[in-house]
Design a protein around this motif. Structure first.
Motif, PDB file in Angstrom:
ATOM      1  N   VAL A   1      68.164  41.233  31.334  1.00 55.35           N
ATOM      2  CA  VAL A   1      67.346  42.221  30.646  1.00 55.35           C
ATOM      3  C   VAL A   1      67.451  41.975  29.146  1.00 55.35           C
ATOM      4  O   VAL A   1      68.385  41.339  28.664  1.00 55.35           O
TER       5      VAL A   1
ATOM      6  N   LEU B   1      57.165  47.605  27.936  1.00 49.56           N
ATOM      7  CA  LEU B   1      58.501  48.171  27.773  1.00 49.56           C
ATOM      8  C   LEU B   1      58.836  49.161  28.878  1.00 49.56           C
ATOM      9  O   LEU B   1      57.980  49.915  29.336  1.00 49.56           O
ATOM     10  N   THR B   2      60.107  49.150  29.282  1.00 45.97           N
ATOM     11  CA  THR B   2      60.644  50.155  30.200  1.00 45.97           C
ATOM     12  C   THR B   2      61.525  51.098  29.405  1.00 45.97           C
ATOM     13  O   THR B   2      62.430  50.657  28.686  1.00 45.97           O
ATOM     14  N   LEU B   3      61.263  52.378  29.528  1.00 47.60           N
ATOM     15  CA  LEU B   3      62.065  53.390  28.854  1.00 47.60           C
ATOM     16  C   LEU B   3      63.110  53.916  29.825  1.00 47.60           C
ATOM     17  O   LEU B   3      62.775  54.379  30.912  1.00 47.60           O
ATOM     18  N   VAL B   4      64.383  53.829  29.433  1.00 49.92           N
ATOM     19  CA  VAL B   4      65.489  54.320  30.243  1.00 49.92           C
ATOM     20  C   VAL B   4      66.080  55.533  29.536  1.00 49.92           C
ATOM     21  O   VAL B   4      66.641  55.412  28.450  1.00 49.92           O
TER      22      VAL B   4
ATOM     23  N   VAL C   1      67.405  44.215  25.588  1.00 50.96           N
ATOM     24  CA  VAL C   1      67.410  45.553  24.986  1.00 50.96           C
ATOM     25  C   VAL C   1      66.540  45.495  23.734  1.00 50.96           C
ATOM     26  O   VAL C   1      66.917  44.912  22.719  1.00 50.96           O
TER      27      VAL C   1
ATOM     28  N   PRO D   1      62.837  42.037  31.915  1.00 46.58           N
ATOM     29  CA  PRO D   1      62.513  43.421  31.541  1.00 46.58           C
ATOM     30  C   PRO D   1      62.995  43.737  30.125  1.00 46.58           C
ATOM     31  O   PRO D   1      64.115  43.379  29.746  1.00 46.58           O
ATOM     32  N   ARG D   2      62.160  44.399  29.365  1.00 45.44           N
ATOM     33  CA  ARG D   2      62.505  44.794  27.998  1.00 45.44           C
ATOM     34  C   ARG D   2      62.690  46.301  27.983  1.00 45.44           C
ATOM     35  O   ARG D   2      61.771  47.057  28.315  1.00 45.44           O
ATOM     36  N   LEU D   3      63.879  46.722  27.580  1.00 45.91           N
ATOM     37  CA  LEU D   3      64.272  48.118  27.700  1.00 45.91           C
ATOM     38  C   LEU D   3      64.408  48.788  26.337  1.00 45.91           C
ATOM     39  O   LEU D   3      64.913  48.194  25.383  1.00 45.91           O
TER      40      LEU D   3
ATOM     41  N   ILE E   1      66.593  52.042  25.521  1.00 46.45           N
ATOM     42  CA  ILE E   1      67.571  52.916  26.162  1.00 46.45           C
ATOM     43  C   ILE E   1      67.793  54.130  25.276  1.00 46.45           C
ATOM     44  O   ILE E   1      68.188  54.010  24.114  1.00 46.45           O
TER      45      ILE E   1
ATOM     46  N   ALA F   1      73.796  46.806  29.903  1.00 43.49           N
ATOM     47  CA  ALA F   1      72.494  46.280  29.481  1.00 43.49           C
ATOM     48  C   ALA F   1      72.647  45.185  28.421  1.00 43.49           C
ATOM     49  O   ALA F   1      71.990  44.143  28.483  1.00 43.49           O
TER      50      ALA F   1
ATOM     51  N   ARG G   1      57.378  51.232  32.703  1.00 43.93           N
ATOM     52  CA  ARG G   1      58.105  52.125  33.608  1.00 43.93           C
ATOM     53  C   ARG G   1      58.888  53.123  32.768  1.00 43.93           C
ATOM     54  O   ARG G   1      59.216  52.857  31.611  1.00 43.93           O
TER      55      ARG G   1
END
Length: 256
Positions: free
Chosen positions: A30, A125-128, A32, A5-7, A9, A24, A152
């Protein structure tokens, strides 16, 4: 095999934000992709400084460390309440110290970074969102189809059956900018996962967890665990005063 997963943050700084970044940045499971900041427990500029210092701690040899983009200084439509000094200290690390960062924040503002990266890597990309979500509606102004370009979207905010931590019923991040939170819920669709105080108040970090980390960490991680201990000593003291907890802190703060 599932890709890592590529985040991105988005953090409001403070001890909670620092822990999110530490976990992270140190997790090989993961990647970042970038860090954006917003005024939350710390102001946006201080949160960026915190992020850069944590990158130096966790990834000292990185040739291409994740970029850090500074975001909104205050909420969309109201005055900011100010930093949460009681819970996170004046430097956002509970008084724990790290060397000054080697790098600098990106020239691109956080909202523009979110829009440009989502467009460059659609569906990857997942946005946290770990602080107030003010950067989200600002990025929507640049790309109204932003949500569908993220794989996500995960937000730390809200409360259903748990007590609030800004008022008896309101959670801190959403209370800091409710107009931005409303825009997030109106536009994120089925990609959105909400992690509220109903979850985070049950996930307490205890002294015994730090002892276990210290025993099980390789030598190159000892500095990271030692910093976590120094930082969390502030949280442990705060919750000992306010909640009578012994060597424990939640992943989301309660009412002072």
């Amino acid at each position: 095999m599932e890709p890592v997963p590529r985040l991105i943050i988005d953090t409001g700084g403070g001890i909670d934000g620092a822990l999110a970044l530490l976990f992270a940045l140190c997790d090989p499971g993961v990647a970042v992709h970038g860090i954006t900041t917003v005024s939350g427990d710390s102001d946006a500029d201080q949160a960026a400084d915190q992020a850069l210092r944590l990158i130096g701690l966790c990834l000292p040899e990185a040739e291409e460390p994740p970029p850090v983009a500074v975001g909104e200084a205050g909420p969309l439509a109201r005055e900011r309440a100010g930093p949460w000094i009681a819970g996170s200290g004046r430097n956002g690390f509970g008084g724990a110290m790290l060397p000054p960062p080697k790098g600098k924040a990106a020239a691109e503002p956080a909202a523009a970074f979110l829009a440009s990266q989502a467009a460059a890597f659609p569906g990857e990309l997942t946005l946290v969102l770990a602080g107030p979500v003010t950067n989200w509606p600002r990025a929507l102004e640049m790309d109204s189809h932003l949500a569908e370009k993220f794989k996500r979207i995960v937000v730390a905010g809200g409360a259903v059956f748990a007590a609030g931590n800004a008022t008896p019923v309101a959670e801190r991040n959403f209370h800091a900018d409710p107009e931005a939170a409303e825009r997030l819920f109106a536009t994120a669709g089925g990609r959105l996962t909400v992690v509220g105080l109903d979850v985070t108040m049950r996930a307490r970090i205890r002294g015994e967890h730090l002892e276990r980390l210290s025993r099980g960490s390789p030598p190159e991680r000892e500095r990271i665990v030692a910093f976590m201990r120094r930082m969390l000593n502030h949280s442990f003291a705060y919750y000992r005063r306010t909640e009578r907890w012994l060597e424990a802190a939640p992943s989301g703060p309660r009412l002072p």
